[in-house]
Scaffold this active site. Structure first.
Site, PDB file in Angstrom:
ATOM      1  N   ARG A 118      31.804   5.573   1.926  1.00  0.00           N
ATOM      2  CA  ARG A 118      31.530   4.849   0.678  1.00  0.00           C
ATOM      3  C   ARG A 118      30.128   4.262   0.541  1.00  0.00           C
ATOM      4  NH1 ARG A 118      36.569   1.114   1.131  1.00  0.00           N
ATOM      5  NH2 ARG A 118      35.980   1.516   3.280  1.00  0.00           N
TER       6      ARG A 118
ATOM      7  N   TYR B   7      49.798   0.930  12.853  1.00  0.00           N
ATOM      8  CA  TYR B   7      49.834   1.179  11.398  1.00  0.00           C
ATOM      9  C   TYR B   7      51.247   1.486  10.922  1.00  0.00           C
ATOM     10  CZ  TYR B   7      44.851   1.032  10.462  1.00  0.00           C
ATOM     11  OH  TYR B   7      43.566   0.602  10.277  1.00  0.00           O
TER      12      TYR B   7
ATOM     13  N   ARG C 132      32.075   7.134  10.598  1.00  0.00           N
ATOM     14  CA  ARG C 132      32.223   7.004   9.138  1.00  0.00           C
ATOM     15  C   ARG C 132      30.957   7.398   8.382  1.00  0.00           C
ATOM     16  NH1 ARG C 132      36.454   3.702   7.203  1.00  0.00           N
ATOM     17  NH2 ARG C 132      38.155   3.826   8.686  1.00  0.00           N
TER      18      ARG C 132
ATOM     19  N   ARG D 179      34.846  11.102  -5.033  1.00  0.00           N
ATOM     20  CA  ARG D 179      36.011  10.219  -4.935  1.00  0.00           C
ATOM     21  C   ARG D 179      36.557   9.825  -6.308  1.00  0.00           C
ATOM     22  NH1 ARG D 179      40.071   7.584  -4.365  1.00  0.00           N
ATOM     23  NH2 ARG D 179      40.431   5.861  -2.899  1.00  0.00           N
TER      24      ARG D 179
ATOM     25  N   ASP E  17      41.494  11.654   8.023  1.00  0.00           N
ATOM     26  CA  ASP E  17      41.851  10.284   8.400  1.00  0.00           C
ATOM     27  C   ASP E  17      42.831  10.314   9.559  1.00  0.00           C
ATOM     28  OD1 ASP E  17      41.355   7.440   7.064  1.00  0.00           O
ATOM     29  OD2 ASP E  17      43.320   7.441   8.029  1.00  0.00           O
TER      30      ASP E  17
HETATM   31  C1  LIG Z   1      41.410   2.805  11.580  1.00  0.00           C
HETATM   32  C2  LIG Z   1      40.968   4.116  11.007  1.00  0.00           C
HETATM   33  C3  LIG Z   1      41.394   4.689   9.769  1.00  0.00           C
HETATM   34  N1  LIG Z   1      40.749   5.900   9.635  1.00  0.00           N
HETATM   35  C4  LIG Z   1      39.904   6.109  10.694  1.00  0.00           C
HETATM   36  C5  LIG Z   1      40.070   5.016  11.587  1.00  0.00           C
HETATM   37  C6  LIG Z   1      39.392   4.894  12.925  1.00  0.00           C
HETATM   38  C7  LIG Z   1      37.999   4.397  12.814  1.00  0.00           C
HETATM   39  C8  LIG Z   1      37.874   2.954  12.521  1.00  0.00           C
HETATM   40  O1  LIG Z   1      38.369   2.128  13.302  1.00  0.00           O
HETATM   41  O2  LIG Z   1      37.241   2.626  11.499  1.00  0.00           O
HETATM   42  C9  LIG Z   1      39.057   7.270  10.945  1.00  0.00           C
HETATM   43  C10 LIG Z   1      38.331   7.899   9.829  1.00  0.00           C
HETATM   44  N2  LIG Z   1      38.472   7.673   8.471  1.00  0.00           N
HETATM   45  C11 LIG Z   1      37.605   8.478   7.788  1.00  0.00           C
HETATM   46  C12 LIG Z   1      36.931   9.295   8.720  1.00  0.00           C
HETATM   47  C13 LIG Z   1      36.048  10.425   8.262  1.00  0.00           C
HETATM   48  C14 LIG Z   1      34.968  10.958   9.006  1.00  0.00           C
HETATM   49  C15 LIG Z   1      33.754  10.063   9.177  1.00  0.00           C
HETATM   50  O3  LIG Z   1      33.714   9.303  10.159  1.00  0.00           O
HETATM   51  O4  LIG Z   1      32.805  10.176   8.369  1.00  0.00           O
HETATM   52  C16 LIG Z   1      37.342   8.902  10.004  1.00  0.00           C
HETATM   53  C17 LIG Z   1      36.878   9.406  11.364  1.00  0.00           C
HETATM   54  C18 LIG Z   1      37.416   8.527   6.335  1.00  0.00           C
HETATM   55  C19 LIG Z   1      37.812   7.384   5.490  1.00  0.00           C
HETATM   56  N3  LIG Z   1      38.925   6.615   5.624  1.00  0.00           N
HETATM   57  C20 LIG Z   1      38.992   5.711   4.598  1.00  0.00           C
HETATM   58  C21 LIG Z   1      37.888   5.891   3.731  1.00  0.00           C
HETATM   59  C22 LIG Z   1      37.615   5.139   2.422  1.00  0.00           C
HETATM   60  C23 LIG Z   1      38.663   5.489   1.438  1.00  0.00           C
HETATM   61  C24 LIG Z   1      38.317   5.345   0.004  1.00  0.00           C
HETATM   62  O5  LIG Z   1      37.376   5.978  -0.498  1.00  0.00           O
HETATM   63  O6  LIG Z   1      39.083   4.629  -0.689  1.00  0.00           O
HETATM   64  C25 LIG Z   1      37.137   6.940   4.283  1.00  0.00           C
HETATM   65  C26 LIG Z   1      35.889   7.566   3.720  1.00  0.00           C
HETATM   66  C27 LIG Z   1      40.064   4.734   4.388  1.00  0.00           C
HETATM   67  C28 LIG Z   1      40.681   4.094   5.553  1.00  0.00           C
HETATM   68  N4  LIG Z   1      41.293   4.735   6.598  1.00  0.00           N
HETATM   69  C29 LIG Z   1      41.710   3.803   7.518  1.00  0.00           C
HETATM   70  C30 LIG Z   1      41.386   2.527   7.009  1.00  0.00           C
HETATM   71  C31 LIG Z   1      41.669   1.223   7.728  1.00  0.00           C
HETATM   72  C32 LIG Z   1      40.776   2.698   5.761  1.00  0.00           C
HETATM   73  C33 LIG Z   1      40.372   1.673   4.735  1.00  0.00           C
HETATM   74  C34 LIG Z   1      39.388   0.723   5.112  1.00  0.00           C
HETATM   75  C35 LIG Z   1      38.057   1.306   5.489  1.00  0.00           C
HETATM   76  O7  LIG Z   1      37.556   2.171   4.744  1.00  0.00           O
HETATM   77  O8  LIG Z   1      37.474   0.863   6.482  1.00  0.00           O
HETATM   78  C36 LIG Z   1      42.365   4.138   8.789  1.00  0.00           C
END
Ligand SMILES: Cc1c2[nH]c(c1CCC(=O)O)Cc1[nH]c(c(CCC(=O)O)c1C)Cc1[nH]c(c(CCC(=O)O)c1C)Cc1[nH]c(c(C)c1CCC(=O)O)C2
Length: 359
Positions: free
Chosen positions: A32, A157, A28, A41, A79
């Site tokens: 954020r 999910y 990640r 964003r 994602d």
């Molecule tokens: C479970 C999972 C998700 N997405 C992802 C996982 C596996 C990794 C982990 O276990 O954390 C993977 C993911 N999501 C995102 C990336 C981008 C690349 C990176 O790592 O920088 C990656 C590799 C962007 C993102 N994915 C998300 C954001 C934030 C969204 C926003 O700006 O509102 C980002 C930058 C949203 C997201 N997407 C997901 C969730 C649960 C959430 C919300 C809660 C959270 O942010 O932790 C599903």
């Protein structure tokens, strides 16, 4: 042809070669905690950002530019939930709340509504376009990682409809409808193999599979409902790529599945991502002389603890992984969280370089 690589440390470390210092990247890392992320964003919804190759490329490059020379890999901004979307489900990202499926799967009959064999290039072509554009713009500075979710995590999910504390709905499926669960897991597995292979054709140089909810399963259920599909993905992707004489290192990140580490060392993955519940020395002991690279595993919350503890824990972690010059990639044990100060992230990365070069 893409620009030639100036830094391929992570590829060599993943292959088990001895390197000058362990490479480092952060799960990640585009997200954020970065003010420059919020700027972008504020103008687009989350999935619009994922679907716009120029935006995905810009966001992928943000941490690489900010921490110039300190990160050893980029990960494409996207994602894991684009796979449920490709299978025909609606997913939205709610502000402050995370992902939400308006119509999650409730019973096995709902599987009929899914696209069993989705046309991945048609549905997710924008990810491949983002990867190609980013490879060009990276200009060989660091390798680009592609990724997907593991079948069990994606299934969870699709049934829970979002995050969960207990996973009651998804786990009820495993126990009440094992046949339908296997059908769903197979569907996700096959789509994922095509998706990951396409990512490599587009320019991804390494792949990570996120099994973020692996640790919600008992050891027995992990071996039945997650592990075989992880193995199938690794074999399927490698076999397909082998047809055009390509190989890419593959990382599996089974969060919380410390109990399955021994088995995972024989899964075919080049790299195993560990979370902070695993002691590095114990992981090294379990691995023995098997040629597997570890990735991890600092508790992301250490980044809130101030510089003294960031430094001491980073040093201890690197030492725990035998100094890290062979079989080790530095990372956090899970994704970085939104409140972390980017200057502390820079400090962490500097410590990784310092102690990684020394030990
Ligand atoms: C479970 C999972 C998700 N997405 C992802 C996982 C596996 C990794 C982990 O276990 O954390 C993977 C993911 N999501 C995102 C990336 C981008 C690349 C990176 O790592 O920088 C990656 C590799 C962007 C993102 N994915 C998300 C954001 C934030 C969204 C926003 O700006 O509102 C980002 C930058 C949203 C997201 N997407 C997901 C969730 C649960 C959430 C919300 C809660 C959270 O942010 O932790 C599903």
């Amino acid at each position: 042809m893409y620009p030639s690589m100036k830094n391929d440390l992570i590829i060599r470390a993943a292959r088990g070669e001895t390197v000058e210092r362990p490479p480092v990247w952060i799960m990640r890392q585009a997200g954020r905690y970065l003010p420059e992320y919020h700027k972008v964003r504020s103008k687009q919804s989350f999935f619009e950002m994922c679907q716009t190759p120029e935006t995905s490329c810009e966001l992928t490059l943000q941490p690489i530019n900010r921490f110039d020379g300190l990160l050893d890999a980029a990960i494409i901004f996207s994602d894991i939930l684009v796979i449920p979307q490709a299978l025909g489900m609606q997913v939205v990202m709610l502000e402050q709340k995370g992902p939400h499926f308006p119509e999650p799967l409730a019973t096995p009959e709902d599987l009929e509504k899914l696209e069993k064999v989705p046309n991945i290039p048609a549905k997710l072509g924008y990810v491949m376009d983002a990867i190609s554009l980013t490879r060009e713009n990276l200009d060989g500075r660091v390798p680009l990682l592609g990724f997907s979710g593991a079948p069990w995590t994606i299934m969870a999910y699709m049934i829970e409809g979002g995050g969960s504390k207990t996973f009651t709905k998804a786990k009820s499926w495993l126990f009440r409808y094992p046949e339908a669960s296997r059908r769903l897991l197979n569907m996700v597995t096959e789509a994922t193999i095509v998706y990951l292979t396409q990512q490599v054709y587009a320019g991804a140089q390494m792949l990570q599979i996120f099994d973020s909810w692996a640790g919600e399963l008992s050891p027995q259920d992990f071996l039945e409902f997650s592990y075989p599909y992880l193995v199938r993905i690794c074999e399927g992707v490698k076999k397909e790529l082998n047809k055009s004489k390509r190989t890419v290192p593959m990382i599996v990140y089974p969060k919380g599945a410390w109990y399955a580490l021994d088995k995972l060392c024989d899964s075919g993955y080049d790299v195993i991502g560990l979370d902070w519940t695993m002691d590095p020395k114990e992981a090294v002991r379990i691995r023995g002389d098997r040629r597997v690279t570890f990735q991890g595993n600092l508790d992301p919350n250490i980044l809130y603890g101030g510089r003294e503890i960031i430094e001491s824990r980073t040093k201890e972690m690197i030492e725990g992984f035998k100094g890290g010059k062979q079989g080790y990639i530095i990372n956090l044990g899970h994704g970085i969280t939104p409140g972390v100060n980017p200057d502390d992230v820079r400090f962490f990365l500097e410590q990784c370089h310092k102690y990684g070069s020394q030990t």
